[in-house]
Scaffold this motif. Structure first.
Motif, PDB file in Angstrom:
ATOM      1  N   SER A  98       0.429  -1.453  -0.220  1.00  0.00           N
ATOM      2  CA  SER A  98       0.602   0.103   0.020  1.00  0.00           C
ATOM      3  C   SER A  98       0.846   1.363  -0.190  1.00  0.00           C
ATOM      4  O   SER A  98       1.971   0.776   0.837  1.00  0.00           O
ATOM      5  CB  SER A  98      -0.597  -0.047   1.017  1.00  0.00           C
ATOM      6  OG  SER A  98      -1.746  -1.067   1.312  1.00  0.00           O
ATOM      7  N   TYR A  99       0.615   2.025  -0.394  1.00  0.00           N
ATOM      8  CA  TYR A  99       1.463   3.706  -0.266  1.00  0.00           C
ATOM      9  C   TYR A  99       0.630   4.131   0.825  1.00  0.00           C
ATOM     10  O   TYR A  99      -0.923   4.429   0.973  1.00  0.00           O
ATOM     11  CB  TYR A  99       1.142   4.184  -2.033  1.00  0.00           C
ATOM     12  CG  TYR A  99       1.465   3.506  -2.674  1.00  0.00           C
ATOM     13  CD1 TYR A  99       2.712   3.083  -3.605  1.00  0.00           C
ATOM     14  CD2 TYR A  99       1.249   3.310  -4.308  1.00  0.00           C
ATOM     15  CE1 TYR A  99       2.997   3.327  -4.005  1.00  0.00           C
ATOM     16  CE2 TYR A  99       2.030   3.309  -5.587  1.00  0.00           C
ATOM     17  CZ  TYR A  99       2.754   3.212  -5.516  1.00  0.00           C
ATOM     18  OH  TYR A  99       3.050   2.661  -6.271  1.00  0.00           O
ATOM     19  N   THR A 100       1.544   5.175   1.162  1.00  0.00           N
ATOM     20  CA  THR A 100       1.446   6.305   2.059  1.00  0.00           C
ATOM     21  C   THR A 100       0.732   6.812   1.610  1.00  0.00           C
ATOM     22  O   THR A 100       0.101   7.580   0.021  1.00  0.00           O
ATOM     23  CB  THR A 100       2.360   6.154   2.661  1.00  0.00           C
ATOM     24  OG1 THR A 100       3.338   7.673   1.767  1.00  0.00           O
ATOM     25  CG2 THR A 100       2.853   5.438   3.631  1.00  0.00           C
ATOM     26  N   HIS A 133      -5.099  -3.706   0.236  1.00  0.00           N
ATOM     27  CA  HIS A 133      -3.776  -3.142  -0.635  1.00  0.00           C
ATOM     28  C   HIS A 133      -3.714  -2.400  -1.962  1.00  0.00           C
ATOM     29  O   HIS A 133      -5.150  -2.907  -2.288  1.00  0.00           O
ATOM     30  CB  HIS A 133      -2.709  -4.357  -1.483  1.00  0.00           C
ATOM     31  CG  HIS A 133      -2.826  -5.281   0.152  1.00  0.00           C
ATOM     32  ND1 HIS A 133      -2.782  -6.148   0.793  1.00  0.00           N
ATOM     33  CD2 HIS A 133      -1.391  -5.496   0.895  1.00  0.00           C
ATOM     34  CE1 HIS A 133      -2.346  -6.949   2.188  1.00  0.00           C
ATOM     35  NE2 HIS A 133      -1.490  -6.258   1.722  1.00  0.00           N
ATOM     36  N   GLY A 192      11.068  -1.005   1.382  1.00  0.00           N
ATOM     37  CA  GLY A 192      10.387  -0.987   2.768  1.00  0.00           C
ATOM     38  C   GLY A 192      10.713   0.614   3.103  1.00  0.00           C
ATOM     39  O   GLY A 192      10.239   1.166   4.100  1.00  0.00           O
ATOM     40  N   GLY A 243      10.328   4.216   3.067  1.00  0.00           N
ATOM     41  CA  GLY A 243       8.444   5.379   3.170  1.00  0.00           C
ATOM     42  C   GLY A 243       8.099   5.677   2.768  1.00  0.00           C
ATOM     43  O   GLY A 243       6.222   6.381   2.922  1.00  0.00           O
ATOM     44  N   THR A 279       3.399   1.280   2.716  1.00  0.00           N
ATOM     45  CA  THR A 279       3.081   0.082   4.218  1.00  0.00           C
ATOM     46  C   THR A 279       2.522  -1.013   4.080  1.00  0.00           C
ATOM     47  O   THR A 279       2.247  -0.995   2.275  1.00  0.00           O
ATOM     48  CB  THR A 279       2.301   1.454   4.425  1.00  0.00           C
ATOM     49  OG1 THR A 279       1.106   1.322   4.030  1.00  0.00           O
ATOM     50  CG2 THR A 279       2.529   2.465   5.108  1.00  0.00           C
ATOM     51  N   ASN A 280       2.221  -1.529   4.817  1.00  0.00           N
ATOM     52  CA  ASN A 280       1.763  -3.260   4.628  1.00  0.00           C
ATOM     53  C   ASN A 280       2.848  -3.972   3.104  1.00  0.00           C
ATOM     54  O   ASN A 280       1.341  -4.170   2.456  1.00  0.00           O
ATOM     55  CB  ASN A 280       0.589  -2.521   4.411  1.00  0.00           C
ATOM     56  CG  ASN A 280      -0.840  -3.650   4.513  1.00  0.00           C
ATOM     57  OD1 ASN A 280      -0.543  -4.757   5.307  1.00  0.00           O
ATOM     58  ND2 ASN A 280      -2.061  -3.587   3.662  1.00  0.00           N
TER      59      ASN A 280
END
Length: 109
Positions: free
Chosen positions: A9-11, A50, A72, A75, A78-79
């Motif tokens: 997943s993107y922030t 996701h 990862g 930054g 996520t996930n």
């Protein structure tokens, strides 16, 4: 080589940057995995738990772990989850080996 499925997943900040400046992230993903001798087989976006999935192959688990660690640590995601995929033949070989293992559930007499 071994196949791997990565879900990510993107922030919110990453989505904000991609909306402001759309970018084909397949190019970056290809460069990451090729740097360890692997190959990207697919990159998809999704709706659900996701934001995206990649299917790639790498020479070994350590090489793929290096790619996932590098991604990862940036930054932007996520996930991040990577699953080693077995061929049907590998799964059947594992089933055959499992026949010789005597499993006892916890607290079973």
């Amino acid at each position: 080589m071994t196949m791997y499925l990565t879900r990510f997943s993107y922030t919110p900040e990453t989505w904000k940057r991609l909306i402001a400046n759309p970018e084909d992230r397949r190019k970056a993903a290809t460069a990451y995995v090729e740097s360890v001798g692997g190959k990207l087989h697919g990159f998809w976006y999704a709706y659900g738990s996701h934001d995206g999935l990649t299917l790639w192959e790498a020479p070994d688990n350590v090489s793929m772990a290096a790619v996932v660690l590098a991604i990862g640590s940036g930054g932007a995601v996520t996930n991040l989850e990577t699953t080693v995929l077995l061929t049907v033949e590998e799964a059947m070989e594992a089933m055959g080996k499992a026949q010789g293992i005597s499993y006892r559930p916890p607290a079973a007499s």
